[in-house]
Design a protein around this motif. Structure first.
Motif, PDB file in Angstrom:
ATOM      1  N   ARG A 184     -12.941  -6.057  -0.812  1.00  0.00           N
ATOM      2  CA  ARG A 184     -11.952  -6.175   0.330  1.00  0.00           C
ATOM      3  C   ARG A 184     -11.504  -7.870   0.478  1.00  0.00           C
ATOM      4  NH1 ARG A 184     -10.437  -3.275   5.427  1.00  0.00           N
ATOM      5  NH2 ARG A 184     -10.456  -1.090   3.952  1.00  0.00           N
ATOM      6  N   PHE A 197      -8.211  -9.673  -1.250  1.00  0.00           N
ATOM      7  CA  PHE A 197      -7.125 -10.175  -0.994  1.00  0.00           C
ATOM      8  C   PHE A 197      -7.051 -12.267  -1.132  1.00  0.00           C
ATOM      9  CE2 PHE A 197      -5.740 -12.678   2.803  1.00  0.00           C
ATOM     10  CZ  PHE A 197      -4.827 -12.315   3.337  1.00  0.00           C
ATOM     11  N   ASN A 239      -7.777  -0.405   8.176  1.00  0.00           N
ATOM     12  CA  ASN A 239      -6.652  -0.822   7.027  1.00  0.00           C
ATOM     13  C   ASN A 239      -5.481  -1.542   7.584  1.00  0.00           C
ATOM     14  OD1 ASN A 239      -4.870  -0.572   5.297  1.00  0.00           O
ATOM     15  ND2 ASN A 239      -5.156   1.877   4.592  1.00  0.00           N
ATOM     16  N   TRP A 240      -6.183  -3.213   6.636  1.00  0.00           N
ATOM     17  CA  TRP A 240      -4.709  -3.746   7.233  1.00  0.00           C
ATOM     18  C   TRP A 240      -3.509  -3.742   6.763  1.00  0.00           C
ATOM     19  CZ3 TRP A 240      -8.112  -7.975   3.832  1.00  0.00           C
ATOM     20  CH2 TRP A 240      -8.975  -8.501   4.263  1.00  0.00           C
ATOM     21  N   GLU A 241      -3.401  -2.761   6.203  1.00  0.00           N
ATOM     22  CA  GLU A 241      -1.838  -2.427   6.256  1.00  0.00           C
ATOM     23  C   GLU A 241      -1.179  -1.831   7.523  1.00  0.00           C
ATOM     24  OE1 GLU A 241      -0.102  -3.944   3.666  1.00  0.00           O
ATOM     25  OE2 GLU A 241      -1.921  -5.230   2.654  1.00  0.00           O
ATOM     26  N   LYS A 242      -2.024  -0.998   7.782  1.00  0.00           N
ATOM     27  CA  LYS A 242      -1.218   0.386   8.975  1.00  0.00           C
ATOM     28  C   LYS A 242      -1.710  -0.358   9.927  1.00  0.00           C
ATOM     29  CE  LYS A 242      -2.622   3.826   5.737  1.00  0.00           C
ATOM     30  NZ  LYS A 242      -2.898   5.308   5.269  1.00  0.00           N
ATOM     31  N   ASP A 274      -3.615  -3.652  12.914  1.00  0.00           N
ATOM     32  CA  ASP A 274      -4.340  -5.298  12.624  1.00  0.00           C
ATOM     33  C   ASP A 274      -5.823  -4.986  12.793  1.00  0.00           C
ATOM     34  OD1 ASP A 274      -1.518  -6.170  13.370  1.00  0.00           O
ATOM     35  OD2 ASP A 274      -2.052  -5.710  15.586  1.00  0.00           O
ATOM     36  N   LYS A 329      -2.720 -10.637   9.773  1.00  0.00           N
ATOM     37  CA  LYS A 329      -2.995  -8.679   9.800  1.00  0.00           C
ATOM     38  C   LYS A 329      -3.995  -9.117  10.806  1.00  0.00           C
ATOM     39  CE  LYS A 329      -1.422  -7.925   6.186  1.00  0.00           C
ATOM     40  NZ  LYS A 329       0.551  -6.316   5.982  1.00  0.00           N
TER      41      LYS A 329
END
Length: 283
Positions: free
Chosen positions: A24, A28, A157-160, A162, A190
Motif C-alpha cells: 500500500r 502511494f 481506506n485512505w480514499e474514504k 482519514d 489523508k
C-alpha cells in the motif's frame, strides 16, 4: 517520500499484514518493496543440540536435511511474496541471506527507508509456535525506522476516511525524530494527527505541542489535534486515546536497548499490546 521498503518474511499472519502494508505504501510513493528471507543456519545448528560421541555423521545428515527443508520453506515464502506484489502491481525484488535473522535485518536495513515487519516474529527454525526475539534485537541496533504490524489489521481506506495517527510526544529529540520520520512516509493529505503529551504542567505542555503543530502544518498536514494529560502516558493511551488511533508513532533509542523514559515505556507497552501498527522512529 520513501523509495525502498524492506519486508523480512516468515510463515506467520504478521508477515501477511506486513506485505499488504508495504504494498500500500509502495503504491502511494511509487517505491520498491524487497522481500527478505533468511536461512537461519545458526538456529538450525542449535536445533540439533549436543552431538554424542560417535553421532557426528548422523548429526551432519540431520543438519543437511533441515537445511534442505528450510530452503524449501524459503522458496515458498518468496513465491507468496512475489504473487502478492504482482497482483498489487508493485515494483519488487527478492533477497536471500544466511545467518542470524536479527543481524541480517539490521545490516540490510541500512539501505532502506523503512522496515515493515511483524510485532511478533517467527524466524526461528523448528516447530515452536512461540514468537522469537528478533524484533527486540533489531530495535536495539537498527537506525532505520521500523513499522511494526499486528497479525490481523485492516488499515482504513485512505480514499474514504482519514488515517488516525497518535504521536506520543514529549518534545525530546527522540519524539521529534520519530514524528519527522513518519511524516516522510505518511500520506499527508489523508492523515489526522493527534499529538499526545503527558506532563504535570498544562501550560508547559501546550507550548511544546504548539511547536510540533507548527512543524506538521509546514509539512502540509491539515488535521492536527493537541492533547495534554496529567496522567501517565500509558494510562492515557489505554483508557482514552488508544481507541481513537489507527497507528501509533513513538521513538526508541537504537544501540541503547529498550528504551527511553516515558515515550520509551509507551513503545514497549504498544509492542507488547500488539493490536495496532506502531511506527518506531529510531535515533
Amino acid at each position: 517520500m520513501i523509495k525502498r521498503i524492506l519486508v523480512p518474511l516468515d510463515f506467520s499472519s504478521y508477515t501477511e499484514t506486513a506485505i499488504q502494508t508495504a504494498c500500500r505504501y509502495a503504491k502511494f510513493h511509487q517505491a520498491e518493496v524487497t522481500g527478505m528471507v533468511i536461512l537461519d543456519v545458526p538456529g538450525i545448528e542449535h536445533s540439533i543440540g549436543p552431538v554424542p560421541l560417535g553421532g557426528e555423521e548422523y548429526a551432519k545428515r540431520l543438519e543437511t536435511h533441515k537445511l534442505k527443508q528450510a530452503q524449501k520453506h524459503i522458496q515458498m515464502l518468496l513465491e507468496r511474496f512475489r504473487i502478492y506484489c504482482e497482483k498489487a502491481k508493485v515494483k519488487h525484488r527478492e533477497a536471500e541471506f544466511q545467518g542470524s535473522p536479527s543481524s541480517s535485518i539490521v545490516e540490510e536495513a541500512l539501505f532502506y527507508d523503512v522496515v515493515i515487519m511483524g510485532l511478533r516474529t517467527f524466524f526461528q527454525f523448528g516447530d515452536s509456535n512461540e514468537p522469537g526475539k528478533t524484533l527486540d534485537h533489531v530495535l536495539a541496533h537498527c537506525e532505520t525506522p521500523i513499522y511494526g504490524v499486528p497479525g490481523t489489521f485492516n488499515e482504513p481506506n485512505w480514499e474514504k476516511q482519514d488515517l488516525h495517527v497518535l504521536v506520543g510526544y514529549d518534545g525530546s529529540q527522540l519524539s521529534i525524530t520519530a514524528m519527522k520520520r513518519f511524516i516522510r512516509m505518511a500520506p499527508i493529505d489523508k492523515i489526522h494527527i493527534k499529538l499526545l503529551m503527558s506532563h504535570f504542567d498544562e501550560a508547559t505542555a501546550k507550548g511544546v505541542l504548539q511547536k510540533a503543530e507548527a512543524y506538521l502544518q509546514a509539512c502540509g498536514v491539515k488535521k492536527i489535534e493537541k492533547a495534554w494529560t496529567p496522567q501517565p502516558i500509558i494510562e492515557a493511551v489505554e483508557e482514552t486515546h488508544g481507541k481513537w488511533a489507527d497507528i501509533f508513532v513513538v521513538g526508541a533509542h537504537s544501540k541503547k536497548g529498550l528504551f527511553d523514559f516515558m515515550v520509551g515505556s509507551l513503545t514497549k507497552w504498544l509492542i507488547k499490546h500488539g493490536q495496532k501498527p506502531v511506527f518506531i522512529g529510531q535515533q
